[in-house]
Enzyme design. Structure first.
Site, PDB file in Angstrom:
ATOM      1  N   HIS A 173     -13.075   3.080   0.072  1.00 23.08           N
ATOM      2  CA  HIS A 173     -13.085   2.102   1.173  1.00 23.08           C
ATOM      3  C   HIS A 173     -13.802   0.815   0.763  1.00 23.08           C
ATOM      4  CE1 HIS A 173     -12.992   5.649   4.234  1.00 23.08           C
ATOM      5  NE2 HIS A 173     -11.762   5.220   4.032  1.00 23.08           N
ATOM      6  N   ARG A 228      -2.653  -2.139  -3.414  1.00 19.89           N
ATOM      7  CA  ARG A 228      -3.870  -1.358  -3.205  1.00 19.89           C
ATOM      8  C   ARG A 228      -3.834  -0.185  -4.173  1.00 19.89           C
ATOM      9  NH1 ARG A 228      -5.190   3.169   1.136  1.00 19.89           N
ATOM     10  NH2 ARG A 228      -7.385   3.400   0.619  1.00 19.89           N
ATOM     11  N   ARG A 259     -11.569  16.078   7.058  1.00 21.37           N
ATOM     12  CA  ARG A 259     -12.406  16.429   5.908  1.00 21.37           C
ATOM     13  C   ARG A 259     -13.800  16.823   6.363  1.00 21.37           C
ATOM     14  NH1 ARG A 259     -10.983  11.067   3.307  1.00 21.37           N
ATOM     15  NH2 ARG A 259      -8.883  11.375   2.475  1.00 21.37           N
ATOM     16  N   ASN A 312       0.864  -1.179   0.000  1.00 25.62           N
ATOM     17  CA  ASN A 312       0.000   0.000   0.000  1.00 25.62           C
ATOM     18  C   ASN A 312       0.902   1.230   0.000  1.00 25.62           C
ATOM     19  OD1 ASN A 312      -1.832   2.023   0.494  1.00 25.62           O
ATOM     20  ND2 ASN A 312      -2.742   1.080   2.316  1.00 25.62           N
ATOM     21  N   GLU A 320      -8.348  -5.002   5.464  1.00 24.87           N
ATOM     22  CA  GLU A 320      -8.247  -4.783   4.023  1.00 24.87           C
ATOM     23  C   GLU A 320      -7.084  -5.569   3.418  1.00 24.87           C
ATOM     24  OE1 GLU A 320      -9.233  -0.413   3.081  1.00 24.87           O
ATOM     25  OE2 GLU A 320      -8.975  -0.462   5.243  1.00 24.87           O
TER      26      GLU A 320
END
Ligand code: AMP
Length: 415
Positions: A190, A100, A251, A7, A396
């Site tokens: 996600h 990823r 965010r 990743n 993940e």
């Protein structure tokens, strides 16, 4: 198979080595044999953390100038006789690499083996995710440079799971030409996490995929919710970019788009400056004024800090709003699943989110909620609750590793 799961961020390289294979999926006997993180890639003082199962971690600070050097450093560590990773002595013992990749645009509805054509298509999607895809690509190119074609590489996309959304969910109500010409639409992110926890849920309750109707809440540094009906994502809160939807660490989530013009006219900065504020200085950090970390905010709120309390209320209200929206969209859900850093750890957020939803059939068991500990799947709703509430840890990397095995062995994906 030993799968190297990678990743790559703009200045970080995170990896795991997972021993897994088709026959191990059913018994959950896959094993993570090593993991690590290199931060501050591109600097003379990169921070290196490498850890083989059952051994003391290696922690050093060294110059690492790019992603290629970071991967070579991991290779050197793996091949060092002192390291002793279970079943791995050199790169010849790595059978595949799973990357990823954040944005797969409309092209990738599932994980794929990387070849020249796929690479070109990921390059095209970089436009849609300028912060993420270029870094993911650096990792892929670095692996090609180091290992050539010897080891198969697979791309697993954050957006892929959501490509099943119907048009009315993924289209914005803006002129259609903007979609047709520029592909401006909701993609969602996600996806690997939402898919993984929905899979875990179905295993837990013993249902076929087509019968799973759940709302998944990935609440971590980034936050998103997904409506999963008959096993497919039919809506999600993130949009063209990860800025839309829930309130997050830094965010804003949903805002009136006209705010951007208003801020610009007020001289707050360029469009880039304004989006920097919305992406990096808003959310929990913006409202609380001191932290993006839910732990700090919960602590301050308990000590009476008004802005911390307010940030918690705004966060929880936004999640509630989407639970309501998705309950309506799905004509009811059988379960709500909390996952990721906040979802798995925060007793308070789970309580605040579920509070006052009894008329929607959601009844949290406060004692069970307190007992949920990280790393464990647990039902935290009352037996009388029409809609079950679960905490399910996400993983993940494991899904990335399993998808990599499936793609390399050409076995159809199922979750
Ligand atoms: P993730 O992106 O899934 O790694 O989640 C990271 C976030 O989880 C952190 O920024 C924290 O806000 C949150 N978090 C981690 N541990 C806790 C905890 N014990 N209580 C509340 N929030 C937590």
């Amino acid at each position: 198979m030993n799968v190297f799961v990678l990743n790559c961020g703009s200045s970080s390289v995170k990896f795991q080595i997972i021993n897994t294979d088709l026959d191990m999926f059913e018994t959950d006997s896959d094993r993570r044999v090593a993991k690590g993180l290199i931060e501050r890639v591109g600097q003379d003082d990169a921070i290196i953390n490498l850890e083989a199962e059952g051994q003391e971690p290696v922690k050093t600070v060294e110059p690492i100038h790019d992603h290629r050097e970071a991967i070579l450093r991991i290779k050197q560590w793996m091949e060092d006789p002192k390291t002793r990773i279970n079943g791995i002595h050199s790169w010849d013992d790595i059978h595949a690499i799973g990357h990823r990749v954040v944005h797969g645009g409309e092209k990738f509805a599932k994980s794929v083996k990387i070849d020249k054509e796929v690479l070109a298509q990921i390059e095209e999607c970089a436009d849609l995710a300028p912060l993420h895809n270029p870094a993911n690509l650096k990792g892929i190119y670095a692996c090609y440079e180091i290992f050539g074609d010897k080891i198969p590489q697979v791309a697993v996309f954050d957006t892929a799971f959501h490509l099943t959304m119907p048009e009315e969910a993924y289209l914005y109500a803006i002129p259609m030409e903007l979609y047709e010409k520029y592909r401006i639409r909701r993609y969602g992110f996600h996806g690997t996490s939402h898919r993984y926890v929905a899979y875990r849920y179905r295993k837990l309750v013993g249902k076929p995929r087509e019968e799973v109707n759940v709302i998944t809440l990935h609440l971590g540094n980034g936050c998103s919710a997904a409506a999963i009906k008959k096993g497919q994502s039919i809506n999600t809160t993130m949009g063209l970019t990860p800025l839309e939807g829930l309130v997050m660490g830094t965010r804003s989530g949903d805002i009136d788009a006209a705010i951007v013009e208003y801020m610009f006219n007020k001289g707050i900065g360029s469009v880039a400056d304004i989006f920097n504020i919305l992406n990096k200085k808003s959310g929990m950090l913006g409202v609380s004024g001191f932290s993006n970390d839910m732990r700090d905010i919960e602590k301050a709120a308990a000590e009476g800090n008004h802005r911390a309390q307010l940030a918690l209320r705004i966060f929880a209200l936004r999640v509630k709003k989407y639970i309501g929206a998705y309950m309506a969209e799905m004509n009811g859900a059988e379960a709500i699943i909390f996952t990721a850093g906040i979802g798995e750890n925060s007793v308070l957020i789970r309580k605040m989110v579920c509070e006052g939803l009894e008329n929607l059939g959601i009844e949290l068991d406060e004692e069970l909620n307190k007992q949920a500990v990280r790393g464990k799947c647990m039902k935290i709703s009352k037996d009388s609750s029409k809609v079950a509430v679960y905490v399910i840890p996400t993983n993940e990397e494991l899904l990335l590793a399993r998808d990599t095995v499936r793609v390399v062995k050409d076995v159809p994906r199922q979750w």
